[in-house]
Design a protein around this motif. Structure first.
Motif, PDB file in Angstrom:
ATOM      1  N   VAL A 120       0.711  -1.282   0.042  1.00 45.52           N
ATOM      2  CA  VAL A 120       0.121  -0.021  -0.067  1.00 45.52           C
ATOM      3  C   VAL A 120       0.925   1.168   0.101  1.00 45.52           C
ATOM      4  N   ALA A 121       0.876   2.213  -0.979  1.00 46.83           N
ATOM      5  CA  ALA A 121       1.631   3.350  -1.051  1.00 46.83           C
ATOM      6  C   ALA A 121       0.831   4.454  -1.293  1.00 46.83           C
ATOM      7  N   GLU A 122       1.599   5.602  -0.773  1.00 47.77           N
ATOM      8  CA  GLU A 122       0.896   7.108  -0.979  1.00 47.77           C
ATOM      9  C   GLU A 122       1.083   7.299  -2.497  1.00 47.77           C
ATOM     10  N   THR A 123       0.302   7.923  -3.278  1.00 48.51           N
ATOM     11  CA  THR A 123       0.798   8.639  -4.394  1.00 48.51           C
ATOM     12  C   THR A 123       0.417  10.050  -4.354  1.00 48.51           C
ATOM     13  N   ASP A 124       0.657  10.642  -5.460  1.00 49.04           N
ATOM     14  CA  ASP A 124       0.317  12.146  -5.518  1.00 49.04           C
ATOM     15  C   ASP A 124      -1.192  12.559  -5.114  1.00 49.04           C
ATOM     16  N   ASP A 125      -2.194  11.897  -5.695  1.00 52.20           N
ATOM     17  CA  ASP A 125      -3.312  12.202  -5.660  1.00 52.20           C
ATOM     18  C   ASP A 125      -4.106  11.134  -4.720  1.00 52.20           C
ATOM     19  N   GLY A 126      -3.535  10.223  -3.995  1.00 47.99           N
ATOM     20  CA  GLY A 126      -4.363   9.117  -3.428  1.00 47.99           C
ATOM     21  C   GLY A 126      -3.517   8.240  -2.764  1.00 47.99           C
ATOM     22  N   VAL A 127      -4.089   6.939  -2.760  1.00 45.37           N
ATOM     23  CA  VAL A 127      -3.189   5.782  -2.503  1.00 45.37           C
ATOM     24  C   VAL A 127      -3.459   4.717  -3.560  1.00 45.37           C
ATOM     25  N   THR A 128      -2.294   3.670  -3.560  1.00 44.98           N
ATOM     26  CA  THR A 128      -2.312   2.652  -4.621  1.00 44.98           C
ATOM     27  C   THR A 128      -2.109   1.374  -3.672  1.00 44.98           C
ATOM     28  N   ILE A 129      -2.873   0.584  -4.400  1.00 43.55           N
ATOM     29  CA  ILE A 129      -2.743  -0.970  -3.373  1.00 43.55           C
ATOM     30  C   ILE A 129      -2.270  -1.947  -4.464  1.00 43.55           C
ATOM     31  N   ILE A 130      -0.965  -2.471  -4.192  1.00 39.66           N
ATOM     32  CA  ILE A 130      -0.396  -3.250  -5.362  1.00 39.66           C
ATOM     33  C   ILE A 130      -0.195  -4.605  -4.865  1.00 39.66           C
ATOM     34  N   ASP A 131      -0.516  -5.575  -6.001  1.00 34.58           N
ATOM     35  CA  ASP A 131      -0.682  -6.907  -5.810  1.00 34.58           C
ATOM     36  C   ASP A 131       0.881  -7.282  -6.111  1.00 34.58           C
ATOM     37  N   GLN A 132       1.628  -7.807  -4.960  1.00 34.84           N
ATOM     38  CA  GLN A 132       3.004  -8.141  -5.153  1.00 34.84           C
ATOM     39  C   GLN A 132       3.484  -8.951  -6.157  1.00 34.84           C
ATOM     40  N   HIS A 133       2.585 -10.099  -6.341  1.00 35.94           N
ATOM     41  CA  HIS A 133       2.927 -11.069  -7.084  1.00 35.94           C
ATOM     42  C   HIS A 133       2.811 -10.656  -8.691  1.00 35.94           C
ATOM     43  N   ALA A 134       1.744  -9.892  -8.895  1.00 33.87           N
ATOM     44  CA  ALA A 134       1.125  -9.547 -10.260  1.00 33.87           C
ATOM     45  C   ALA A 134       2.175  -8.398 -10.685  1.00 33.87           C
ATOM     46  N   LEU A 135       2.793  -7.632  -9.704  1.00 35.06           N
ATOM     47  CA  LEU A 135       3.454  -6.462 -10.121  1.00 35.06           C
ATOM     48  C   LEU A 135       4.924  -7.185 -10.417  1.00 35.06           C
ATOM     49  N   HIS A 136       5.495  -8.050  -9.873  1.00 34.65           N
ATOM     50  CA  HIS A 136       6.784  -8.611  -9.999  1.00 34.65           C
ATOM     51  C   HIS A 136       6.719  -9.689 -11.243  1.00 34.65           C
ATOM     52  N   GLU A 137       5.472 -10.253 -11.309  1.00 35.46           N
ATOM     53  CA  GLU A 137       5.330 -10.895 -12.702  1.00 35.46           C
ATOM     54  C   GLU A 137       5.747 -10.001 -13.799  1.00 35.46           C
ATOM     55  N   ARG A 138       4.686  -9.135 -13.807  1.00 36.14           N
ATOM     56  CA  ARG A 138       5.031  -8.017 -14.919  1.00 36.14           C
ATOM     57  C   ARG A 138       6.320  -7.503 -15.074  1.00 36.14           C
ATOM     58  N   ILE A 139       7.130  -7.155 -14.259  1.00 32.05           N
ATOM     59  CA  ILE A 139       8.420  -6.536 -14.225  1.00 32.05           C
ATOM     60  C   ILE A 139       9.192  -7.698 -14.907  1.00 32.05           C
ATOM     61  N   LEU A 140       9.383  -8.863 -14.294  1.00 32.83           N
ATOM     62  CA  LEU A 140      10.143  -9.953 -14.942  1.00 32.83           C
ATOM     63  C   LEU A 140       9.623 -10.140 -16.375  1.00 32.83           C
ATOM     64  N   TYR A 141       8.378 -10.031 -16.627  1.00 34.52           N
ATOM     65  CA  TYR A 141       8.044 -10.609 -18.253  1.00 34.52           C
ATOM     66  C   TYR A 141       8.442  -9.600 -18.944  1.00 34.52           C
ATOM     67  N   GLU A 142       8.634  -8.047 -18.528  1.00 31.60           N
ATOM     68  CA  GLU A 142       8.942  -7.102 -19.439  1.00 31.60           C
ATOM     69  C   GLU A 142      10.396  -7.412 -19.703  1.00 31.60           C
ATOM     70  N   ALA A 143      11.146  -7.562 -18.556  1.00 32.02           N
ATOM     71  CA  ALA A 143      12.654  -7.626 -18.783  1.00 32.02           C
ATOM     72  C   ALA A 143      12.773  -8.755 -19.557  1.00 32.02           C
ATOM     73  N   LEU A 144      12.184 -10.038 -19.143  1.00 27.15           N
ATOM     74  CA  LEU A 144      12.506 -11.086 -20.068  1.00 27.15           C
ATOM     75  C   LEU A 144      12.320 -11.080 -21.550  1.00 27.15           C
ATOM     76  N   ARG A 145      11.318 -10.383 -21.907  1.00 22.64           N
ATOM     77  CA  ARG A 145      10.693 -10.265 -23.125  1.00 22.64           C
ATOM     78  C   ARG A 145      11.733  -9.318 -23.985  1.00 22.64           C
ATOM     79  N   ARG A 146      12.259  -8.286 -23.269  1.00 18.93           N
ATOM     80  CA  ARG A 146      13.351  -7.375 -23.631  1.00 18.93           C
ATOM     81  C   ARG A 146      14.611  -8.319 -23.804  1.00 18.93           C
ATOM     82  N   ARG A 147      14.990  -8.956 -23.072  1.00 17.70           N
ATOM     83  CA  ARG A 147      16.177  -9.870 -23.015  1.00 17.70           C
ATOM     84  C   ARG A 147      15.967 -10.806 -24.286  1.00 17.70           C
ATOM     85  N   VAL A 148      15.021 -11.665 -24.223  1.00 14.50           N
ATOM     86  CA  VAL A 148      14.640 -12.440 -25.617  1.00 14.50           C
ATOM     87  C   VAL A 148      14.934 -11.815 -26.842  1.00 14.50           C
TER      88      VAL A 148
END
Ligand code: ADP
Ligand code: MG
Length: 625
Positions: A449-477
């Motif tokens: 749960v993080a504060e943002t400029d105009d509110g708060v964001t709730i982040i799903d840790q698995h989903a975000l990490h998966e996304r990050i890895l996916y993007e990075a992997l894709r770039r590498r591939v």
């Protein structure tokens, strides 16, 4: 000299069956379409053993008079066309009069029917195309058709049947397409005495979509409509936050008939251009209504494809309708409350619970903010002076000790112990990027749960990490830069014959992902290299998982889709899981890496990775405005 002879009726029927009845799902489609054409209000479908053993469709429609039963199963006999011109204004789903004859030719078919004004029913059994006698029987008004032992006399077809599960998958899809087109009818689907779908008649199409494809998806759909003369288009498209790796979730209904149309699918992609990553496809449920003479439905054996009189106009109309709607829609995934969506079919209890959770959470958050110093302070372990060899390498977030890595590398985490997880190295903490979002609460080892400029964001840790890895992997591939680690002892994996073939056919693709496989004789393959980031998982398990993606995607002509699916699989495996306790610096690292991905809002499955509560929304909830 070869003799030219007319084919026997039985052979003609078998050939027709070959075109129309590819698998049990085709039987389900034809029988359900007949029930719809008969004006049924309720259609019950029962399946046993993936349809190979039994397909039964029971309806309460107009029925068939006893003396007409033999005609119903005769080829080229239909009640739906009378003269040639009718072919150019088809208003029913069927019209060729060959489905029942084809099915009866290659199965044991029992037809029971009763018209509403006759006192009793009649039945007719046909085995391998040979009809018995019409006999009276007890039957409610309507029609029941049972198809048993499909393909019993066409061994080649039978051999091509896949597993029960696969065949039932096709059946559910066929069922869903018809049920989707007729929300005003009650449908049920049972498989091996288990109820799979129970769909009561409804007025709200969104309700039917929700029961078929999930309520979460249905709730976020966006309504589109447009009328251009006598062509009307209406339905739902998904928020770009939700997309798929293929175009199978694009349901196009033309005058109540499910169709595939490349041009309309292209219009959809065009409307979402810039809103979806490459390789992602929009989700849509759209109905087109037009006078039947404006379209030729007699161009494809199963009528899946049609020919429009003016395809260009339809293309333009669809594209314009969606673009227009997007211009006036806020497309960020926000948490909506019942007040925002009075027309939607929210479960009120769920909305209330969500609202309560939000209020409870926000109270806690406010209490905690003073201590946590939301504006820019870092967790105490965040050591800005520590060396950080690859500060922005998203793959560093994977929680795996990499054999052979320079010892200095693990000091990048500021010396935090990593004992709370098995074998997980603490990810690199990028420094020099202070900011509010680098500190967050972690709730239930699942959400950040993080504060943002105009509110708060709730982040799903698995989903975000998966996304990050996916993007990075894709770039590498794409750069050809994925690291593969040679296995000291290559691992043999025993597979089924077709599995081994699939793996070897795709060994180049797998190599691009760092999985090096070689033939090892028979149905065994040898894994000799393996992506470093998956070192924590058994190579054989990972190969099995990649294999199932390959098999699923096997029919996909586009090579990129399958690569995409494989990347998702790897990213999902390597990502932190919901329930994993993260150290504060791991949380910071995740949040920092969030800026490095192209589309931080969604995980590759299209689930949101983050929910945004605006301050306005919170103020409203707390009745400050
Ligand atoms: P088509 O649907 O192209 O006419 P079929 O072989 O599917 O051809 O069906 C033949 C005929 O049998 C239909 O035209 C219809 O008159 C009758 N029939 C089939 N199924 C039903 C049903 N469930 N209820 C009423 N009539 C049916
Ligand atoms: Mg039919």
């Amino acid at each position: 000299m070869p003799l030219i002879r007319p084919l026997s009726q039985s052979l003609i029927n078998k050939i027709a069956a070959g075109e129309v009845i590819e698998r049990p799902a085709s039987v389900v489609k034809e029988l359900m379409e007949n029930a719809v054409d008969a004006g049924a209000g309720r259609i019950d479908v029962t399946i046993r053993a993936g349809g190979g053993e039994l397909v039964r469709v029971v309806d309460d429609g107009c029925g068939i008079p006893a003396e007409q039963l033999p005609l119903a199963v005769a080829s080229h006999a239909t009640s739906k066309l009378a003269e040639a011109d009718d072919l150019f204004r088809v208003t029913t789903l069927g019209f060729r009069g060959e489905a029942l004859a084809s099915i009866a030719e290659i199965s044991r078919l029992v037809l029971r029917s009763r018209t509403p004004d006759s006192p009793s029913g009649a039945e007719l059994e046909v085995v391998g195309g040979k009809p018995g006698e019409v006999a009276p029987c007890g039957s409610p008004p309507g029609t029941s058709i049972e198809v048993q032992n499909l393909f019993f006399n066409t061994p080649v077809r039978r051999k091509f049947l896949r597993t029960t599960q696969t065949e039932f998958g096709h059946i559910s899809e066929a069922f869903a397409r018809i049920a989707l087109a007729c929300p005003e009818k009650h449908f049920t689907l049972r498989h091996n005495d288990r109820s799979v779908f129970e769909l009561p008649a409804c007025d709200d199409w969104r309700d039917r979509i929700g029961r078929l494809f999930g309520r979460e998806l249905a709730e976020q759909l966006i309504w589109v409509e447009s009328g251009d003369g006598d062509v009307r288009l209406s339905g739902y498209v998904a928020n770009p936050a939700q997309s798929r790796g293929n175009n199978r979730m694009q349901y196009l209904l033309l005058n109540g008939r499910h169709i595939r149309d490349r041009s309309l699918q292209h219009a959809l992609s065009e409307a979402y251009r810039g809103l979806l990553m490459t390789g992602r496809y929009p989700i849509a449920f759209l109905r087109f209504e037009m006078p039947p003479e404006m379209v030729d439905v007699n161009v494809h054996p199963t009528k899946l494809e049609v020919r429009f009189q003016d395809g260009g106009r339809l293309y333009g109309q669809l594209l314009a309708a969606i673009r227009q709607r997007f211009l006036t829609t806020d497309l960020t995934a926000q948490v909506r409350t019942a007040d925002d969506t009075p027309e939607s079919s929210h479960d009120p209890a769920q909305t209330a619970a969500m609202r309560q959770e939000l209020v409870d959470w926000a109270k806690g958050q406010v209490a905690g903010w003073g201590r946590n110093g939301a504006a820019g302070s870092s967790p105490p372990s965040f050591d800005e002076a520590s060396p950080c060899p690859q500060p922005h390498d998203p793959l560093q977030l994977n929680r795996i000790d990499r054999p052979g890595e320079a010892p200095g590398q693990s000091s990048g985490n500021g010396g935090q112990p990593s004992g709370h997880r098995d074998g997980g190295a603490i990810p690199q903490v990028p420094n020099g990027l202070p900011g509010r979002s680098s500190s967050a609460l972690q709730v239930h080892n699942r959400y950040l749960v993080a504060e943002t400029d105009d509110g708060v964001t709730i982040i799903d840790q698995h989903a975000l990490h998966e996304r990050i890895l996916y993007e990075a992997l894709r770039r590498r591939v794409l750069d050809g830069a994925i690291e593969s680690q040679s296995l000291l002892v290559p691992e043999p994996v025993d597979l089924g014959p077709s599995e081994a073939a699939t793996v070897l056919e795709n060994c180049e693709l797998l190599a691009r992902l760092g999985v090096v496989v070689e033939p090892f004789g028979g149905d065994t393959v040898l894994i000799s290299g393996y992506p470093a980031m998956l070192a924590n998982f058994r190579p054989a398990d990972v190969l099995q998982e990649l294999l199932s993606r390959l098999i699923e995607g096997g029919k996909q002509p586009d090579g990129r889709d399958i690569l995409d699916a494989l990347l998702h699989t790897i990213a999902c495996k390597a990502a932190v899981k919901a329930g994993d306790r993260l150290a504060p610096e791991e949380i910071s690292a995740l949040l920092e890496q969030r800026h490095l991905v192209d589309d931080a809002h969604h995980c590759p499955h299209g689930r949101p990775t983050a929910l945004v509560f605006t301050r306005e929304e919170l103020d409203r909830q707390f009745r400050r405005v």
